[in-house]
Design an enzyme around this catalytic site. Sequence first.
Site, PDB file in Angstrom:
ATOM      1  N   PRO A  54      13.079   7.501 -21.023  1.00 15.07           N
ATOM      2  CG  PRO A  54      10.916   8.385 -21.126  1.00 15.07           C
ATOM      3  CD  PRO A  54      12.096   8.021 -21.978  1.00 15.07           C
ATOM      4  N   GLY A  55      12.556   6.126 -17.778  1.00 14.80           N
ATOM      5  CA  GLY A  55      12.057   4.964 -17.050  1.00 14.80           C
ATOM      6  C   GLY A  55      11.243   5.467 -15.880  1.00 14.80           C
ATOM      7  CE1 TYR A  69      20.866   0.937  -6.522  1.00 11.98           C
ATOM      8  CE2 TYR A  69      18.482   0.844  -6.453  1.00 11.98           C
ATOM      9  CZ  TYR A  69      19.672   0.529  -7.067  1.00 11.98           C
ATOM     10  OH  TYR A  69      19.661  -0.180  -8.230  1.00 11.98           O
ATOM     11  CB  CYS A  80      16.949 -14.748   6.979  1.00  5.94           C
ATOM     12  SG  CYS A  80      15.483 -15.673   7.394  1.00  5.94           S
ATOM     13  CD  GLU A  81      20.607 -10.855   3.451  1.00  7.72           C
ATOM     14  OE1 GLU A  81      21.425 -10.005   3.860  1.00  7.72           O
ATOM     15  OE2 GLU A  81      20.911 -11.768   2.682  1.00  7.72           O
TER      16      GLU A  81
END
Length: 409
Positions: A274-275, A316, A343-344
């Site tokens: 599990p994470g 995502y 800056c995106e």
Amino acid sequence: MDYFKYKGSELFAEEIPLSVLAEKYGTPLYVYSKKTLLRHIGEVKRVFRSSGALICFAYKANNNSALLKLMNQEGVGADCVSLGELLLARKAGVPKDRIILNGNGKTDEEIKLALKMNIRMINADSAEDLLNISRVAGSMKTKARVSFRVNPEIRVPTHPHIATGLKESKFGLAYDDALKAYRLAASLETIEICGMHMHIGSQITETDPFAEALKKLAVFSKQLAKSGIRLKYINAGGGLGVKYQSEIPETLDKYAAVIKKYALRIAPKIIIEPGRMLIANTAVLLMRVISNKRSGRKNFVVVDGGMNDIMRPSIYGAYHEALPAKVFSEREKKDYDIVGPICESGDVLAKKRRMQNLYAGELLALRGAGAYGYSMSSNYNLRARPAEVLVDGSRTALIREREDIRKLI
Ligand code: LLP
């Protein structure tokens, strides 16, 4: 269930107002709740206790060594995918028989270290990976304990970037090639076959895909048995989802019941990796508002944390709840995009959230930031990574210092 709650108008981490933490440690700041983490670990241990399953935390979800040490003290092992993660597991004091090496592109250096550390097993991703492991083991005059990751080739209801058990996925042995690979492994003196591994994806909120995948692998394990290959371990991977927004993930009791029911048809000993389910909701990313601006028809809150600090929303389209650290109930509410300073155009941490007006100097927390938050952060735009702090009741500990950009350059 976590311990980030409003008391009156202020948002607290356990017994401490977030505003106090921002003053003391600066922002952006990852704030973890120890009580939440211990609770999650306790729950996972409880539901798997009867099966004696080995729980190996997926280090990729969070690599803070203080948190990993804490997990180790609780008996949680390590699922590693790189040299760095193996070294970190060693540093956290994880016993060798609770460490696993995964990955679809292991280097000789990584394999060597795994064999030198004598970890529980290496999960081979392909026949080619197996041959590399065998060659390295041979050069070290040792034998490698190996499981294969087998792709159950099923569709999983999650974001396409984090579904890993599809037929076209890059991970693991194609189902139809798996028998050949196991036979090859059985023929090698440097290899001891010990099990089978799967990981079908992440943020999966239902248990049916786990059952479906394990059932498929159980059919395959019968074929293996006919060839005289018996498995000790079945590693069901990670993947159970958490609540970020309105998801209703299956309960841990149900998840464990399903894993136990189907995994034990394959091998007597269960491993899980599990994470997210352990760590996601143990942290918030606390940020300070730089400005509140209106542009065209849109309202923006600009904060001092950006996509370099938490990438999930940008890559995502992931939803993280955004909470003001102090509620002003009399303030007007508007629809805001919460954006970072990068800056995106994709540097949007939360889209179209109905929120009270927030002004420069005030604080905002992004929830569910504990998994794949800091561990995926970067220095993009040459920004220093944030600090991390662990709250334990009314005590705090700085568990990772803020990077110093002057030192980095
Ligand atoms: N085991 C293996 C072999 C894995 O590849 C992963 C995650 C896990 C276990 C743990 O999965 P979990 O329990 O956390 O779902 N960066 C993405 C998630 C990528 C997951 C990669 N593999 C995100 O932020 O959603």
